[in-house]
Design a protein around this motif. Sequence first.
Motif, PDB file in Angstrom:
ATOM      1  N   ASP A  24       0.831  -1.204   0.000  1.00 21.36           N
ATOM      2  CA  ASP A  24       0.000   0.000   0.000  1.00 21.36           C
ATOM      3  C   ASP A  24       0.865   1.252   0.000  1.00 21.36           C
ATOM      4  OD1 ASP A  24      -2.169  -1.645   0.041  1.00 21.36           O
ATOM      5  OD2 ASP A  24      -2.794  -1.176   2.095  1.00 21.36           O
ATOM      6  N   ILE A  25       1.933   1.230   0.799  1.00 21.86           N
ATOM      7  CA  ILE A  25       2.846   2.374   0.848  1.00 21.86           C
ATOM      8  C   ILE A  25       3.501   2.568  -0.515  1.00 21.86           C
ATOM      9  CG2 ILE A  25       4.877   3.341   1.984  1.00 21.86           C
ATOM     10  CD1 ILE A  25       4.238   1.545   4.394  1.00 21.86           C
ATOM     11  N   GLU A  26       3.910   1.449  -1.123  1.00 26.25           N
ATOM     12  CA  GLU A  26       4.545   1.508  -2.436  1.00 26.25           C
ATOM     13  C   GLU A  26       3.592   2.089  -3.482  1.00 26.25           C
ATOM     14  OE1 GLU A  26       6.342  -1.737  -5.591  1.00 26.25           O
ATOM     15  OE2 GLU A  26       6.544  -2.135  -3.441  1.00 26.25           O
ATOM     16  N   ASP A  27       2.345   1.647  -3.464  1.00 23.55           N
ATOM     17  CA  ASP A  27       1.364   2.152  -4.427  1.00 23.55           C
ATOM     18  C   ASP A  27       1.142   3.659  -4.261  1.00 23.55           C
ATOM     19  OD1 ASP A  27       1.014  -0.310  -5.571  1.00 23.55           O
ATOM     20  OD2 ASP A  27      -0.790  -0.820  -4.420  1.00 23.55           O
ATOM     21  N   GLU A  28       1.020   4.100  -3.019  1.00 28.05           N
ATOM     22  CA  GLU A  28       0.780   5.526  -2.804  1.00 28.05           C
ATOM     23  C   GLU A  28       2.001   6.355  -3.185  1.00 28.05           C
ATOM     24  OE1 GLU A  28      -0.579   8.755   0.601  1.00 28.05           O
ATOM     25  OE2 GLU A  28      -1.106   6.629   0.818  1.00 28.05           O
ATOM     26  N   LEU A  29       3.176   5.862  -2.883  1.00 25.11           N
ATOM     27  CA  LEU A  29       4.382   6.604  -3.240  1.00 25.11           C
ATOM     28  C   LEU A  29       4.526   6.705  -4.751  1.00 25.11           C
ATOM     29  CD1 LEU A  29       6.816   8.117  -2.225  1.00 25.11           C
ATOM     30  CD2 LEU A  29       8.052   5.956  -2.031  1.00 25.11           C
ATOM     31  N   ARG A  30       4.189   5.623  -5.444  1.00 28.41           N
ATOM     32  CA  ARG A  30       4.231   5.653  -6.910  1.00 28.41           C
ATOM     33  C   ARG A  30       3.240   6.709  -7.436  1.00 28.41           C
ATOM     34  NH1 ARG A  30       3.725   0.631  -7.637  1.00 28.41           N
ATOM     35  NH2 ARG A  30       1.525   0.479  -8.167  1.00 28.41           N
ATOM     36  N   ALA A  31       2.080   6.793  -6.830  1.00 31.36           N
ATOM     37  CA  ALA A  31       1.097   7.801  -7.237  1.00 31.36           C
ATOM     38  C   ALA A  31       1.603   9.214  -6.938  1.00 31.36           C
ATOM     39  CB  ALA A  31      -0.227   7.549  -6.517  1.00 31.36           C
ATOM     40  N   ARG A  32       2.317   9.364  -5.837  1.00 34.90           N
ATOM     41  CA  ARG A  32       2.871  10.675  -5.486  1.00 34.90           C
ATOM     42  C   ARG A  32       3.933  11.104  -6.505  1.00 34.90           C
ATOM     43  NH1 ARG A  32       3.311  12.257   0.499  1.00 34.90           N
ATOM     44  NH2 ARG A  32       1.361  11.535   1.419  1.00 34.90           N
ATOM     45  N   PHE A  33       4.767  10.162  -6.910  1.00 30.93           N
ATOM     46  CA  PHE A  33       5.769  10.474  -7.937  1.00 30.93           C
ATOM     47  C   PHE A  33       5.084  10.948  -9.221  1.00 30.93           C
ATOM     48  CE2 PHE A  33       8.888   7.416  -5.805  1.00 30.93           C
ATOM     49  CZ  PHE A  33       9.747   8.425  -5.409  1.00 30.93           C
ATOM     50  N   LYS A  34       4.045  10.235  -9.617  1.00 26.51           N
ATOM     51  CA  LYS A  34       3.355  10.571 -10.869  1.00 26.51           C
ATOM     52  C   LYS A  34       2.686  11.935 -10.780  1.00 26.51           C
ATOM     53  CE  LYS A  34       0.312   8.480 -14.325  1.00 26.51           C
ATOM     54  NZ  LYS A  34      -0.414   7.229 -14.698  1.00 26.51           N
ATOM     55  N   LYS A  35       2.066  12.212  -9.638  1.00 28.04           N
ATOM     56  CA  LYS A  35       1.355  13.475  -9.462  1.00 28.04           C
ATOM     57  C   LYS A  35       2.311  14.665  -9.480  1.00 28.04           C
ATOM     58  CE  LYS A  35      -1.936  15.762  -6.366  1.00 28.04           C
ATOM     59  NZ  LYS A  35      -2.697  15.635  -5.104  1.00 28.04           N
ATOM     60  N   SER A  36       3.553  14.467  -9.023  1.00 27.63           N
ATOM     61  CA  SER A  36       4.485  15.591  -8.890  1.00 27.63           C
ATOM     62  C   SER A  36       5.398  15.774 -10.098  1.00 27.63           C
ATOM     63  CB  SER A  36       5.347  15.404  -7.633  1.00 27.63           C
ATOM     64  OG  SER A  36       6.231  14.300  -7.786  1.00 27.63           O
ATOM     65  N   ARG A  37       5.117  15.089 -11.209  1.00 29.07           N
ATOM     66  CA  ARG A  37       6.008  15.174 -12.371  1.00 29.07           C
ATOM     67  C   ARG A  37       6.191  16.611 -12.852  1.00 29.07           C
ATOM     68  NH1 ARG A  37       3.853  10.029 -16.030  1.00 29.07           N
ATOM     69  NH2 ARG A  37       4.650   8.361 -14.661  1.00 29.07           N
ATOM     70  N   ALA A  38       5.115  17.321 -13.044  1.00 26.22           N
ATOM     71  CA  ALA A  38       5.221  18.679 -13.574  1.00 26.22           C
ATOM     72  C   ALA A  38       5.962  19.586 -12.602  1.00 26.22           C
ATOM     73  CB  ALA A  38       3.823  19.234 -13.862  1.00 26.22           C
ATOM     74  N   LEU A  39       5.657  19.466 -11.315  1.00 18.96           N
ATOM     75  CA  LEU A  39       6.319  20.284 -10.300  1.00 18.96           C
ATOM     76  C   LEU A  39       7.815  19.978 -10.247  1.00 18.96           C
ATOM     77  CD1 LEU A  39       6.063  22.317  -7.960  1.00 18.96           C
ATOM     78  CD2 LEU A  39       5.584  20.367  -6.456  1.00 18.96           C
ATOM     79  N   ASP A  40       8.161  18.698 -10.281  1.00 18.15           N
ATOM     80  CA  ASP A  40       9.568  18.305 -10.229  1.00 18.15           C
ATOM     81  C   ASP A  40      10.328  18.807 -11.453  1.00 18.15           C
ATOM     82  OD1 ASP A  40       8.898  17.030  -7.895  1.00 18.15           O
ATOM     83  OD2 ASP A  40       8.971  15.002  -8.722  1.00 18.15           O
ATOM     84  N   ALA A  41       9.689  18.698 -12.624  1.00 17.55           N
ATOM     85  CA  ALA A  41      10.335  19.146 -13.854  1.00 17.55           C
ATOM     86  C   ALA A  41      10.614  20.640 -13.806  1.00 17.55           C
ATOM     87  CB  ALA A  41       9.462  18.805 -15.059  1.00 17.55           C
ATOM     88  N   ALA A  42       9.667  21.409 -13.305  1.00 12.72           N
ATOM     89  CA  ALA A  42       9.827  22.858 -13.249  1.00 12.72           C
ATOM     90  C   ALA A  42      10.879  23.273 -12.220  1.00 12.72           C
ATOM     91  CB  ALA A  42       8.482  23.513 -12.922  1.00 12.72           C
ATOM     92  N   ALA A  43      10.916  22.566 -11.102  1.00 10.66           N
ATOM     93  CA  ALA A  43      11.835  22.940 -10.017  1.00 10.66           C
ATOM     94  C   ALA A  43      13.233  22.355 -10.198  1.00 10.66           C
ATOM     95  CB  ALA A  43      11.260  22.493  -8.674  1.00 10.66           C
ATOM     96  N   GLY A  44      13.342  21.302 -11.019  1.00 17.42           N
ATOM     97  CA  GLY A  44      14.630  20.650 -11.187  1.00 17.42           C
ATOM     98  C   GLY A  44      15.045  19.822  -9.986  1.00 17.42           C
ATOM     99  N   ARG A  45      14.087  19.372  -9.217  1.00 15.75           N
ATOM    100  CA  ARG A  45      14.336  18.534  -8.043  1.00 15.75           C
ATOM    101  C   ARG A  45      13.120  17.663  -7.796  1.00 15.75           C
ATOM    102  NH1 ARG A  45      13.940  22.704  -2.958  1.00 15.75           N
ATOM    103  NH2 ARG A  45      14.257  20.746  -1.845  1.00 15.75           N
ATOM    104  N   THR A  46      13.299  16.599  -7.013  1.00 14.13           N
ATOM    105  CA  THR A  46      12.213  15.665  -6.736  1.00 14.13           C
ATOM    106  C   THR A  46      11.730  15.882  -5.309  1.00 14.13           C
ATOM    107  OG1 THR A  46      13.228  14.074  -8.253  1.00 14.13           O
ATOM    108  CG2 THR A  46      11.532  13.243  -6.759  1.00 14.13           C
TER     109      THR A  46
END
Length: 384
Positions: free
Chosen positions: A246-268
Amino acid sequence: MPLLLHKLNLTQFRGYEALRLDLGGAKAVALTGPNGAGKTNILEAVSLLVPGKGLRSADLLEMKNRNAGPEDLWAVAAEAESANGIHMRIGTGLDRAAKRRLVRINGKEAKSQNELAPFVSAVWVTPQMDRLFTDNASSRRKFFDRLVFADDPEHVTRLNRYDKNLRERLKLLQMERRADPLWLDGLEQQLAADAVSVAAARKELVLRLPQYTAQLYSSGKSSFPLPDISINGWAEGETGQRPSLDIEDELRARFKKSRALDAAAGRTFEGVHRSDFVVHYGAKQMPASQSSTGEQKALLVSIILAHALMMQAEKGFVPLLLLDEVAAHLDDNRRDELFGYLGTLEGQVWLTGTDPSIFALLKNRAIFFNIEPGRAVPQPKAVS
């Protein structure tokens, strides 16, 4: 059985053109001499016998003797006895292309540094770590991850893969043309899986250490402060509260949701690379960062000693302990108590200092070397 180095050889490494230390199975190795003589260089050489970049995290070319010729390569080699009683020859050094360091085990080239992990591990304290509790979170993660790795050799493999995939994901996100969503999905799935494993290993260490910090005080009053250790991170906080999948699934969803933010900021912004270890001085209920310099050093030593006791009790051996100027900022009582604890450990400890007399309590188990520029001179045992 203890993990021991019996011989250590340095070639064109730092300030040493050639150096050979015959240790004779000693449980303690005391390196004494003036500041700048090269004591820390020897500890760094030992730290390179385990996976990682060593206690200085230095560039490969930086370790080469400055007087060496252009074709000379630096090398560190040792004859060792692993915790399971296997006698072996291990070595590492700069390859011809100067792009990586080679590792050899019993004369055979290893595919990666990680092949050293089942045989030898090390934990170190350096003067730079006196700022551990006031420095950034990255420094604390590296320190505590080294403790985890000594207990779980696969931890470094997961961390390295996680870091590599983290960089690859960010690179894809910042490409001018849109990255392949399926490729990103695959990276994020592996990132989430490794993150959950890393978080679980960290959480386990934090839960197990208190038993052994308490053991430091079991025989009576100790002059060392009792540390309270916790970890601040989303995945670590969820570990043990929910199923790992369950933790893995939610973390994977968090990574996907933050793609645009991470790309713009240059950090994860999501992941275990943002977690932090938090230490308090238990008796005072005070953050370690607000404690005195001496108290911070004593808290750090308490953690190292507790980890050594944990390894001895649960794994049957103690990692090589590399303690660089560990007596600095410790009063006489704490210094003597530290050396008393070290004298009971079934392992090998390496210590540096300017005055050999401070190591008198270890004289029955130590071998002493006076370090001079470019050489190490065996000495009689320190006297009280």
